[in-house]
Design an enzyme around this catalytic site. Structure first.
Site, PDB file in Angstrom:
ATOM      1  N   CYS A 148      65.939 -31.425  23.270  1.00 38.92           N
ATOM      2  CA  CYS A 148      66.164 -30.894  24.790  1.00 38.92           C
ATOM      3  C   CYS A 148      67.665 -30.555  24.867  1.00 38.92           C
ATOM      4  O   CYS A 148      68.881 -30.149  25.424  1.00 38.92           O
ATOM      5  CB  CYS A 148      66.447 -31.719  26.071  1.00 38.92           C
ATOM      6  SG  CYS A 148      66.447 -33.608  25.492  1.00 38.92           S
ATOM      7  N   CYS A 241      25.440 -34.216  30.949  1.00 36.36           N
ATOM      8  CA  CYS A 241      26.040 -35.561  30.245  1.00 36.36           C
ATOM      9  C   CYS A 241      25.858 -35.799  29.627  1.00 36.36           C
ATOM     10  O   CYS A 241      26.858 -35.504  28.084  1.00 36.36           O
ATOM     11  CB  CYS A 241      24.280 -34.926  29.657  1.00 36.36           C
ATOM     12  SG  CYS A 241      23.805 -36.691  28.352  1.00 36.36           S
ATOM     13  N   CYS A 317      -4.985  17.506  27.455  1.00 37.66           N
ATOM     14  CA  CYS A 317      -4.918  18.316  25.516  1.00 37.66           C
ATOM     15  C   CYS A 317      -4.448  17.564  24.457  1.00 37.66           C
ATOM     16  O   CYS A 317      -3.031  16.986  24.899  1.00 37.66           O
ATOM     17  CB  CYS A 317      -4.442  19.737  26.256  1.00 37.66           C
ATOM     18  SG  CYS A 317      -4.148  21.021  25.549  1.00 37.66           S
ATOM     19  N   CYS A 332      -0.712  19.222  16.560  1.00 36.26           N
ATOM     20  CA  CYS A 332      -2.344  18.301  17.054  1.00 36.26           C
ATOM     21  C   CYS A 332      -1.579  17.283  17.648  1.00 36.26           C
ATOM     22  O   CYS A 332      -1.574  16.541  16.480  1.00 36.26           O
ATOM     23  CB  CYS A 332      -3.548  18.512  16.192  1.00 36.26           C
ATOM     24  SG  CYS A 332      -5.094  17.633  17.014  1.00 36.26           S
TER      25      CYS A 332
END
Lengths: 517, 151
Positions: A148, A241, A317, A332
């Site tokens: 200080c 706790c 399909c 396919c």
């Protein structure tokens, strides 16, 4: 091993003597491996409540907040009986070694003491002049405090053994700031910029005497740090706790805090026996991850064989036309081959052996299998978890029933068996839940088949107990109910014990093979 | 501390004005004695040479128990200083002690300009560039100094 081997004694003959019989059936092909494993030491059966499973030499105790400070002081005292140093110095030394007495003693007597004190950030207590720092009477003139910059009488100066003195107001501000903001009360350095000597508890108590709130916070932080540093201590992770648990080993064994919460001593997760911490964490991660979403996509969608866009079949399909404007491949859905050779057979594909299509199909099948396997275990895991949550409701129902029984003239203590049965039920469900995690990572072999048999026994017994508790209590007379429930819950606990012992023994004899998935 | 300025701040200010740190100009704001306008000269033989870097420094209510707040206003290409001018400096954070002063902090900043530390970066991209190609990074820093750090 056929199912029938196991089913005979579960429902009707579940008293204690029958239970191991089928396991010692000499025709059983696994007899040799099973026999030593499935007969737990006699002492274990008698223990009530059952302690941590599997590791018989594992012990733990629960420590309350007040006891904690005295545990800390005890350790300091024990060490000081040898060192004869000021307790505050010993405490910093111990903290430096994470409260490992043996390591500290070793370093203290084997190594370079000067370096030890330097590493621990304390002034060598054997070298410092034993003059109480606070009241030194070197000068009576006023000096300037370096913090200080005020003139201060020498009497008002305070400092550690490093003799960096500051006025008491600055010390108070400094400690208040540090103690209120810092998470580690044992690591506050001397305020001098170039000094790393640590603040000890003596100066805190001396300087902060008029501020009991700061001292309380300091003690709280000290206890906090003590438990965090001590390898054989863990805070109970249950919210709010204040207990800590101390054990004699760091193994991943479940412990129960005084508050009733059960957790793993090694990883502090909720108790997850019999699965080990490592695989438990892997499981948690797997469940949280998006990896299963990816699995789903792989298992339920296909990729366009040309541009690899993910597609889902939306109509009947099998002729797929990729919607990707840059691709527009015709293929396919069934064989993933090009559509062209299929000609006009719109709904059926018999061109199975096209090699590209086969690779695509196999990859997909694998993903689908992995997903199915995961979901198998996950569903059972979640099912027990959900049931476990419902048992909260069961506790409430049981409470009512217990009161009803007391109105019929039974003593309070005579009705406790019901609550104990629900406790057993919850234990078993918890264990079962994690056996599915264990099984998920387990590679199939003879031991894993035995494990699954044990698991099934426990599961069947647990479900029966659950049914008794939810439905059947009212139908019989009270004494019949009591016998029935008690027998069943004892049986469940025993099956649970057998299962856990088997798993833990397996860990020790290294018979489990795991697959990281 | 209501109203009056602590003696420590008064003393430090006086000292900074009467014996300034070489290469650093620090003066309090006219209206706020806790706010300082700082100009740091780029140290010699560094890419920041001949630059004048504006900074702001603020002393919080509990100074000196907590460190001063310090920030570059002038843009600077430095691995430990980010886009907003915030500085990665341990003495401004956990290594702060109340025995340090405005003067020591400013000296440390000057030191940081002389010795950038890309291994402990704040501005990750700058640090990465610094490590990948130091010559190029230094050239960029010099260029930035020329463009931005001229008062």
């Amino acid at each position: 091993m056929s199912d029938s081997d196991y089913e005979h004694d579960d429902e009707d003959k579940d008293n204690d003597d029958d239970e191991p019989d089928y396991l010692s059936d000499p025709d059983d092909e696994f007899f040799d491996q099973v026999e030593p494993v499935l007969k737990p030491p006699p002492g274990l059966m008698a223990k009530e409540p059952r302690g941590p499973m599997g590791y018989l030499d594992f012990k733990f105790t629960c420590i309350g907040p007040d006891e904690l400070m005295s545990r800390m002081h005890d350790i300091v005292k024990q060490v000081n009986a040898i060192f004869e140093l000021p307790p505050c110095t010993t405490r910093i030394l111990l903290s430096h070694f994470n409260w490992d007495k043996e390591r500290l003693l070793e370093r203290f007597y084997d190594g370079n003491q000067e370096k030890l004190f330097k590493d621990a950030h304390i002034v060598n207590p054997f070298r410092q002049a034993r003059v109480p720092v606070g009241n030194s009477t070197i000068l009576s003139v006023d000096v300037i405090c370096d913090i200080c910059l005020m003139e201060t009488s020498h009497k008002q100066l305070e400092g550690l053994e490093c003799h960096h003195l500051f006025c008491i107001d600055c010390w108070r501000n400094y400690m208040r700031t540090r103690i209120e903001d810092s998470g580690n009360a044992l690591a506050i350095p001397c305020p001098h910029g170039k000094c790393d000597i640590l603040v000890n508890e003596n100066i805190v108590y001396r300087v902060m005497q008029p501020f009991p709130d700061v001292i309380r916070r300091f003690q709280y932080l000290s206890a906090q740090t003590f438990v965090q540093q001590h390898k054989l201590m863990k805070w109970c992770p249950s919210p709010g706790c204040t207990f800590a648990v101390e054990a004699n080993s760091t193994r991943g064994v479940p412990v129960m805090c005084n508050c009733g919460y059960r957790f793993c001593f090694s990883c502090s997760s909720p108790a997850h026996e019999p699965v080990s911490c490592k695989y438990f964490q892997l499981w948690v991660k797997k469940c949280e991850d998006d990896s299963e979403t990816a699995h789903w996509i792989h298992a339920n969608t296909k990729q366009c064989p040309k541009c690899k866009a993910t597609i889902e079949k939306s109509g009947g399909c099998n002729h797929m036309v990729c919607r990707n404007v840059n691709c527009k491949a015709d293929f396919c859905w069934v064989c993933l081959g090009p559509w062209e050779p299929h000609g006009s057979s719109w709904y059926n594909c018999n061109r199975y052996n096209n090699s590209n299509a086969k690779v695509a199909r196999d990859g997909q099948a694998q993903h689908r299998q992995a997903l199915e396997r995961y979901l198998f275990y996950y569903n059972r895991y979640v099912n027990h978890m959900k049931s476990l949550k419902f048992e909260d409701k069961l506790y409430a129902q049981i409470e009512v029933k217990m009161r009803d029984m007391q109105k019929l003239g039974l003593a309070w203590i005579e009705t406790q068996f019901l609550k104990q049965a629900v406790d057993s039920l919850c234990h078993c469900r918890n264990t079962l839940m994690y056996t599915y995690v264990f099984a998920f990572f387990l590679t199939k072999n003879n031991h894993s088949i035995l494990f699954e048999d044990n698991q099934r026994d426990l599961e069947m017994a647990t479900e029966t107990l659950s049914e008794y508790l939810e439905r059947d209590i009212n139908s019989d007379s009270i004494s019949d109910t009591k016998v029935k429930v008690q027998d069943k819950s004892t049986y469940c606990e025993r099956r649970r014990q057998v299962l856990l012992d088997y798993v833990y023994e397996g860990y020790e004899s290294d018979i489990w093979e795991f697959n990281m998935m | 501390m209501a109203g009056g300025l602590p003696k420590r701040i008064l003393r430090e200010t006086e000292k900074l004005l009467s014996e300034p740190v070489p290469g650093i100009d620090a003066r309090p704001d006219e209206n706020n004695a806790r706010y300082f306008h700082v100009i740091v000269n780029g140290p010699k033989d560094t890419p920041f040479e001949s630059g004048k870097f504006k900074m702001e420094l603020f002393l919080p209510e509990d100074y000196p128990m907590t460190p001063p707040k310090l920030r570059f206003i002038t843009k600077i290409y430095h691995p430990n200083i980010d886009q907003l001018g915030r500085i990665c400096l341990d003495t401004l954070k956990d290594k702060w002690t109340p025995a340090l002063t405005i003067r020591t902090v400013l000296l440390t900043v000057q030191g940081l300009l002389s010795a950038p530390n890309p291994d402990d970066p704040l501005a990750n991209d700058v640090a990465a560039a610094w490590k990948a190609n130091e010559t190029k990074a230094i050239a960029t820093a010099r260029q930035w100094t020329r463009i931005y750090a001229q008062v």
